[in-house]
Design a protein around this motif. Structure first.
Motif, short mmCIF file in Angstrom:
data_model
loop_
_atom_site.label_atom_id
_atom_site.label_comp_id
_atom_site.label_asym_id
_atom_site.label_seq_id
_atom_site.Cartn_x
_atom_site.Cartn_y
_atom_site.Cartn_z
N ASP A 12 11.32 -0.43 7.45
CA ASP A 12 10.00 -0.12 8.03
C ASP A 12 9.87 1.38 8.30
OD1 ASP A 12 9.28 -2.87 8.16
OD2 ASP A 12 10.52 -3.05 9.97
N ARG A 13 10.93 1.97 8.81
CA ARG A 13 10.90 3.41 9.08
C ARG A 13 10.76 4.20 7.78
NH1 ARG A 13 15.33 1.56 12.19
NH2 ARG A 13 14.73 1.33 14.37
N THR A 15 9.40 3.14 4.96
CA THR A 15 8.03 2.92 4.45
C THR A 15 7.06 3.86 5.15
OG1 THR A 15 8.52 0.62 3.94
CG2 THR A 15 6.19 1.22 4.17
N THR A 16 7.21 4.01 6.46
CA THR A 16 6.35 4.93 7.22
C THR A 16 6.59 6.37 6.78
OG1 THR A 16 6.35 3.42 9.10
CG2 THR A 16 5.71 5.69 9.53
N ALA A 41 9.03 8.81 13.36
CA ALA A 41 9.13 7.55 12.61
C ALA A 41 10.57 7.04 12.59
CB ALA A 41 8.61 7.74 11.19
N SER A 47 7.23 -1.68 16.25
CA SER A 47 6.12 -1.52 15.31
C SER A 47 4.99 -0.70 15.93
CB SER A 47 5.61 -2.89 14.87
OG SER A 47 5.19 -3.65 15.98
N LEU A 50 5.63 2.96 15.31
CA LEU A 50 5.27 3.35 13.94
C LEU A 50 3.76 3.42 13.77
CD1 LEU A 50 7.86 1.38 11.75
CD2 LEU A 50 7.88 3.80 12.41
N ARG A 51 3.04 2.50 14.40
CA ARG A 51 1.57 2.53 14.32
C ARG A 51 1.02 3.83 14.91
NH1 ARG A 51 1.19 -2.43 16.82
NH2 ARG A 51 2.00 -3.89 15.31
N LEU A 54 1.15 6.75 12.52
CA LEU A 54 0.17 6.68 11.43
C LEU A 54 -1.27 6.49 11.91
CD1 LEU A 54 2.13 4.27 9.07
CD2 LEU A 54 1.90 6.75 8.83
N VAL A 59 -4.40 4.98 5.97
CA VAL A 59 -3.22 4.41 5.31
C VAL A 59 -3.57 3.72 4.00
CG1 VAL A 59 -1.35 2.73 5.57
CG2 VAL A 59 -1.98 4.20 7.48
#
Length: 137
Positions: A12-13, A15-16, A41, A47, A50-51, A54, A59
């Protein structure tokens, strides 16, 4: 921690971070801000963290204009044309073989009926090939 806030993993990190790289490449912020956001990130635990990294970025637009995604879609379109061409070639071979078998067993070659499925299939194939050639350059 609320139910909707989930822990995140390295995938996930990453991907961000990839989305942040796309945003940098598209000019949404400078290198200093990019470094700050990437550090945030990779330091994120949830989560929601991370939101927040971004939150002010479009996105979906970043994903749509990702060069890797565009290349993958073009490759898939080209592969579908190759598959369609293989099916067309197989159909042509079959109808010609049937016509030849009938012509040899009856001795009559007066009417070349395979022209109709061959032409019809060619129209469908061209309808597939032309847009792919036009938009996948």
């Amino acid at each position: 921690m609320s139910i909707t806030t989930l822990r995140v993993g390295d995938r996930d990190r990453q991907t961000t971070a990839d989305l942040l790289s796309l945003a940098l490449a598209q000019g949404y912020f400078d290198l200093t801000e990019y470094e700050i956001r990437v550090q945030a990130a990779f330091a994120a635990d949830t989560s929601e963290d991370l939101r927040r990294v971004l939150a002010d970025l479009p996105v979906e637009q970043l994903r749509r204009s990702d060069p890797r995604r565009i290349a993958a879609r073009k490759n898939a379109a080209r592969a579908s044309v190759r598959f369609h061409l293989a099916g067309y070639a197989a159909m042509v071979a079959i109808v010609l073989a049937v016509w030849l078998a009938v012509a040899l067993t009856t001795g009559s070659t007066a009417y070349f009926w395979p022209i109709w499925p061959i032409l019809g299939g060619a129209v469908g194939l061209l309808g597939h090939v032309l847009p792919v050639r036009t938009f996948c350059r």
